[in-house]
Structure formats: C-alpha cells, structure tokens
Design a protein around this motif. Structure first.
Motif, PDB file in Angstrom:
ATOM      1  N   THR A  23       0.813  -1.212   0.000  1.00 58.63           N
ATOM      2  CA  THR A  23       0.000   0.000   0.000  1.00 58.63           C
ATOM      3  C   THR A  23       0.851   1.268   0.000  1.00 58.63           C
ATOM      4  O   THR A  23       0.532   2.228  -0.688  1.00 58.63           O
ATOM      5  CB  THR A  23      -0.937   0.003   1.233  1.00 58.63           C
ATOM      6  OG1 THR A  23      -1.662  -1.218   1.238  1.00 58.63           O
ATOM      7  CG2 THR A  23      -1.890   1.167   1.200  1.00 58.63           C
ATOM      8  N   GLY A  24       1.929   1.283   0.743  1.00 54.23           N
ATOM      9  CA  GLY A  24       2.756   2.483   0.848  1.00 54.23           C
ATOM     10  C   GLY A  24       3.778   2.658  -0.254  1.00 54.23           C
ATOM     11  O   GLY A  24       4.559   3.620  -0.227  1.00 54.23           O
ATOM     12  N   ASP A  25       3.789   1.770  -1.240  1.00 49.85           N
ATOM     13  CA  ASP A  25       4.820   1.813  -2.280  1.00 49.85           C
ATOM     14  C   ASP A  25       4.435   2.607  -3.525  1.00 49.85           C
ATOM     15  O   ASP A  25       5.302   2.953  -4.327  1.00 49.85           O
ATOM     16  CB  ASP A  25       5.192   0.392  -2.727  1.00 49.85           C
ATOM     17  CG  ASP A  25       5.919  -0.389  -1.651  1.00 49.85           C
ATOM     18  OD1 ASP A  25       6.701   0.232  -0.892  1.00 49.85           O
ATOM     19  OD2 ASP A  25       5.691  -1.609  -1.560  1.00 49.85           O
ATOM     20  N   TRP A  26       3.161   2.885  -3.719  1.00 50.59           N
ATOM     21  CA  TRP A  26       2.710   3.419  -5.012  1.00 50.59           C
ATOM     22  C   TRP A  26       3.186   4.837  -5.283  1.00 50.59           C
ATOM     23  O   TRP A  26       3.219   5.261  -6.438  1.00 50.59           O
ATOM     24  CB  TRP A  26       1.186   3.303  -5.119  1.00 50.59           C
ATOM     25  CG  TRP A  26       0.772   1.872  -5.058  1.00 50.59           C
ATOM     26  CD1 TRP A  26       0.167   1.226  -4.016  1.00 50.59           C
ATOM     27  CD2 TRP A  26       1.030   0.874  -6.043  1.00 50.59           C
ATOM     28  NE1 TRP A  26       0.013  -0.108  -4.311  1.00 50.59           N
ATOM     29  CE2 TRP A  26       0.533  -0.353  -5.550  1.00 50.59           C
ATOM     30  CE3 TRP A  26       1.621   0.890  -7.314  1.00 50.59           C
ATOM     31  CZ2 TRP A  26       0.607  -1.545  -6.272  1.00 50.59           C
ATOM     32  CZ3 TRP A  26       1.692  -0.302  -8.029  1.00 50.59           C
ATOM     33  CH2 TRP A  26       1.197  -1.495  -7.508  1.00 50.59           C
ATOM     34  N   ASP A  27       3.603   5.572  -4.247  1.00 50.09           N
ATOM     35  CA  ASP A  27       4.108   6.935  -4.449  1.00 50.09           C
ATOM     36  C   ASP A  27       5.631   7.001  -4.513  1.00 50.09           C
ATOM     37  O   ASP A  27       6.208   8.086  -4.602  1.00 50.09           O
ATOM     38  CB  ASP A  27       3.603   7.857  -3.331  1.00 50.09           C
ATOM     39  CG  ASP A  27       2.106   8.081  -3.423  1.00 50.09           C
ATOM     40  OD1 ASP A  27       1.582   8.103  -4.549  1.00 50.09           O
ATOM     41  OD2 ASP A  27       1.469   8.227  -2.368  1.00 50.09           O
ATOM     42  N   ARG A  28       6.286   5.861  -4.500  1.00 55.36           N
ATOM     43  CA  ARG A  28       7.756   5.846  -4.588  1.00 55.36           C
ATOM     44  C   ARG A  28       8.210   6.375  -5.951  1.00 55.36           C
ATOM     45  O   ARG A  28       7.605   6.064  -6.969  1.00 55.36           O
ATOM     46  CB  ARG A  28       8.297   4.435  -4.441  1.00 55.36           C
ATOM     47  CG  ARG A  28       8.266   3.876  -3.062  1.00 55.36           C
ATOM     48  CD  ARG A  28       8.900   2.493  -3.092  1.00 55.36           C
ATOM     49  NE  ARG A  28       8.867   1.878  -1.791  1.00 55.36           N
ATOM     50  CZ  ARG A  28       9.882   1.197  -1.279  1.00 55.36           C
ATOM     51  NH1 ARG A  28      10.997   1.031  -1.979  1.00 55.36           N
ATOM     52  NH2 ARG A  28       9.787   0.659  -0.091  1.00 55.36           N
ATOM     53  N   PRO A  29       9.322   7.121  -5.982  1.00 57.87           N
ATOM     54  CA  PRO A  29       9.883   7.534  -7.275  1.00 57.87           C
ATOM     55  C   PRO A  29      10.496   6.340  -7.998  1.00 57.87           C
ATOM     56  O   PRO A  29      10.904   5.363  -7.358  1.00 57.87           O
ATOM     57  CB  PRO A  29      10.956   8.562  -6.892  1.00 57.87           C
ATOM     58  CG  PRO A  29      11.316   8.237  -5.479  1.00 57.87           C
ATOM     59  CD  PRO A  29      10.085   7.625  -4.840  1.00 57.87           C
ATOM     60  N   THR A  30      10.541   6.426  -9.310  1.00 59.59           N
ATOM     61  CA  THR A  30      11.090   5.350 -10.153  1.00 59.59           C
ATOM     62  C   THR A  30      12.232   5.906 -10.998  1.00 59.59           C
ATOM     63  O   THR A  30      12.423   7.127 -11.061  1.00 59.59           O
ATOM     64  CB  THR A  30      10.010   4.791 -11.102  1.00 59.59           C
ATOM     65  OG1 THR A  30       9.718   5.778 -12.082  1.00 59.59           O
ATOM     66  CG2 THR A  30       8.752   4.390 -10.344  1.00 59.59           C
ATOM     67  N   PRO A  31      12.957   5.049 -11.697  1.00 61.19           N
ATOM     68  CA  PRO A  31      13.987   5.540 -12.622  1.00 61.19           C
ATOM     69  C   PRO A  31      13.410   6.359 -13.781  1.00 61.19           C
ATOM     70  O   PRO A  31      14.155   7.037 -14.477  1.00 61.19           O
ATOM     71  CB  PRO A  31      14.641   4.256 -13.144  1.00 61.19           C
ATOM     72  CG  PRO A  31      14.351   3.228 -12.123  1.00 61.19           C
ATOM     73  CD  PRO A  31      13.006   3.591 -11.563  1.00 61.19           C
ATOM     74  N   CYS A  32      12.106   6.290 -13.999  1.00 62.64           N
ATOM     75  CA  CYS A  32      11.446   7.081 -15.042  1.00 62.64           C
ATOM     76  C   CYS A  32      11.182   8.465 -14.447  1.00 62.64           C
ATOM     77  O   CYS A  32      10.290   8.619 -13.601  1.00 62.64           O
ATOM     78  CB  CYS A  32      10.139   6.424 -15.478  1.00 62.64           C
ATOM     79  SG  CYS A  32      10.351   4.725 -16.049  1.00 62.64           S
TER      80      CYS A  32
END
Length: 194
Positions: A23-32
């Motif tokens: 649940t808490g992962d969806w706002d993590r930044p990505t390499p994109c």
C-alpha cells in the motif's frame, strides 16, 4: 526462443514484481523521471492494452492507447492488462499480422513480430524499473537478457531521446559487460539507480 515466449517471460516478471508492491509503495519515485510507481504501472498497463488492440487490428484507434487509472488495487488491475496482451499476442497469425502503433508512427504499420519486439524490450526495462523501485532483484533468465540486448542496441539514439516525452533517455556509458547493465545503459537507464 521466439519473440512471443521472450515477451511472455518479461511480462510475467513485471507482474511478479508489481504484485510485491504494498500500500505504501505506489508513491515511490522510479527511474522514469517524474513518475511514481503508480504512474509507471498505469503506463505499463496502458501499453499492454494498446498493444493488445494492435494485435487484434485495432491499434490505430487513439482510444486504445488512452491513459487509464489503475484504481484502488493497481497490482490486480495490472495483472488483468498483462493477461490481455499475452492473450492477444497468442492469437493465431499475430506475429505475421500488421500492428498500428501510433505512438511510434501514424504513417505506417509494423510486422507483428517487430512490434512484439518493441513490447518485449519495454517490459525487460520496465520490469527492472519496478524491481529497483521496490528494492527487489530482477528474476529474468540470462537467455532473456541476452536476447534483449540486440533490441536495446537497435533503438535509435540521438536528439529524439532528449525531449520530455521520449520513451528512453540518451544512452549512457557502462563498465559492466553483463547483458542487463548493457541493456539499461543503451536505453539511458543507470544500472546503479537507487
């Protein structure tokens, strides 16, 4: 291994990785750049649906490629989109058909096997994007990664990769000779991104 099987392995790895998000992962930044995990997954699922439409001869319709929200359960939504593209690519004659891919060109269609190659390289890289975002190892066999390298090296480099909407960033130098770091660097991803 044919392109349908290579693509299936890459897509299923992306499903495995995305399924590990909490649940808490969806706002993590990505390499994109500028994308969260949710944004990335919505892009990935939208591309699955667009490519599925293209395999069915419906890819020229802009609605096939429209952004779709993943809703309250992005992992479940994503699994459904992955199933749609895998089923469409498995249709009889799909590799020999012509795919309309308006995000690449509105003036031509592409042989099905070539279009599947575009999809394959995207999901090798996007599987890594999601895995590294979540701090997970990527579980793609060496055979798949070695097969991905020629696809990555065929993506044109140059000024088109510098725009804000470019699918890939300019190629980067890489010291590691392994196939995954070479694929990532060829497409502008730093293998060391954290």
């Amino acid at each position: 291994m044919d392109i349908i099987e290579l693509d299936r392995i890459a897509v299923l790895e992306s499903v495995r990785v995305v399924g590990r998000a909490g649940t808490g992962d969806w706002d993590r930044p990505t390499p994109c750049e500028g994308w969260t995990l949710r944004t990335l997954v919505e892009h990935m699922g939208g591309q699955h649906l667009g490519f599925a439409a293209a395999a069915r001869g419906e890819g020229a319709d802009p609605a096939a490629w429209a952004h779709r929200a993943a809703g309250d359960d992005p992992a479940a939504w994503y699994r459904g989109t992955a199933r749609a593209v895998l089923d469409a690519f498995a249709l009889p004659g799909a590799p020999e058909g012509r795919f309309a891919l308006p995000e690449i060109s509105t003036g031509t269609t592409f042989p099905g096997a070539v279009a599947m190659g575009f999809h394959f390289i995207d999901y090798v890289v996007h599987s890594w994007d999601a895995a590294v975002t979540l701090g997970l190892p990527l579980a793609l066999p060496d055979e798949v990664l070695k097969a991905a390298l020629p696809y990555a090296l065929r993506v044109p480099d140059g000024p088109a990769r510098e725009g804000p909407d470019a699918a890939f960033r300019p190629a980067l130098p890489v010291a590691d000779e392994g196939p995954l770091p070479r694929v990532l660097a060829a497409l502008g991803r730093s293998p060391d991104w954290r």
